[in-house]
Scaffold this active site. Sequence first.
Site, short mmCIF file in Angstrom:
data_model
loop_
_atom_site.label_atom_id
_atom_site.label_comp_id
_atom_site.label_asym_id
_atom_site.label_seq_id
_atom_site.Cartn_x
_atom_site.Cartn_y
_atom_site.Cartn_z
N HIS A 177 43.40 35.17 38.83
CA HIS A 177 44.03 36.43 39.22
C HIS A 177 43.62 37.58 38.30
O HIS A 177 44.45 38.39 37.90
CB HIS A 177 45.55 36.28 39.22
CG HIS A 177 46.27 37.20 40.16
ND1 HIS A 177 46.13 38.57 40.10
CD2 HIS A 177 47.14 36.95 41.17
CE1 HIS A 177 46.89 39.12 41.03
NE2 HIS A 177 47.52 38.17 41.70
N GLU A 312 40.61 37.41 44.69
CA GLU A 312 41.14 36.08 44.42
C GLU A 312 40.62 35.09 45.47
O GLU A 312 41.12 35.04 46.59
CB GLU A 312 42.66 36.11 44.45
CG GLU A 312 43.29 37.13 43.52
CD GLU A 312 44.71 37.47 43.93
OE1 GLU A 312 45.55 36.53 43.99
OE2 GLU A 312 44.99 38.66 44.22
#
Length: 349
Positions: A177, A312
């Site tokens: 992330h 992501e």
Amino acid sequence: MSVSITAFGKTTSGEPVRLVVLKNDQLEVHLLTYAALIHKILVPDRNGNPVDVVLGYPTVPDYELNTDFMGKAVGRFANRIGGAQFPLYEEIVHVTPNENGNCLHSGLHGFCHTVFEVEPTAGETDSVTMTAHSPDGTDGFPGNMDLEIQYKLVKSGLMIHYTATTDAPTVCSLTNHSYFNLNGHDSGTALGHRISVDADAYLETDDGSIPTGRRIPVAGTPMDFTEEKTLGLDIEADYPALKQGSGYDHCYIIRDTGLRHAAWVTGPLTGIRMEVLTTLPGMQLYSANHLAPVTACKDGAHYQKRDAVCLETEEFPDAPNHPDFPDTTVLPNTPYSSTTIYRFDLAPQ
């Protein structure tokens, strides 16, 4: 090429955290064993000056106190599981709800809250392997799970390879992330970044950001990044998906399979360009719409909404509740495995 492992600090509960530095003649990457997170990536700009292109915090407690998952390895199941439950063979598994009745990024005790062990990768000169254990029943997820994350410099790229094993049927989706700003982590808005995504469709979501099951073609919509455009060009368009997510926060369905190109991102001020490659079927494009740190940031920076972009790579969100999505079930004899590479160069002028 070099690998160094040194003390960095401690968690709020007193657990020691180590700093890992991977360095070659093209790239320098700083990792922390807390959440196996990416703390810095230093890349030369068009003038040869090193630029840190990932947002971050100065201390481990700062990473703990902020809820933005900054730089962290996320799992057991990245993104959302609708209703915090899913079927697994003959049972309904209930997991921890932590966002409007849904399970986001594995609840309260996922790998993003874990201190990993770290060792240089055997037989490698520019790689480390981080390991962590998640006991059976953690946040409701079945099976004892052991996770290995290998971080390796591959010329001008950082390769992240995930391997997860279990002793009972379970589900798994792992991602990183990191928040990227290729003009420099402290340079302000990322809306001028030029982006292209190798995806013809994205997953439609409901008001809780849970996939409906529909795949929506991007052609003719503000969601279309098949041709390069700036992140901010259409972000305020009067389009339901953008209104719903307060900007981009959607899973794009990456074309083809295997390790392949997924996206390009360019910082216009530095000329630094990043390519994303992955074996995973999806990539969440998130324009940091809710970024609002509650503590100091690295180097005294003050991050705000849309000062970065996240890419992501992931399994499809809520996949265990959608039989037609790629299967995320992991069995004792079939480990989870995926690879993502963030590769850097200079954009052609």
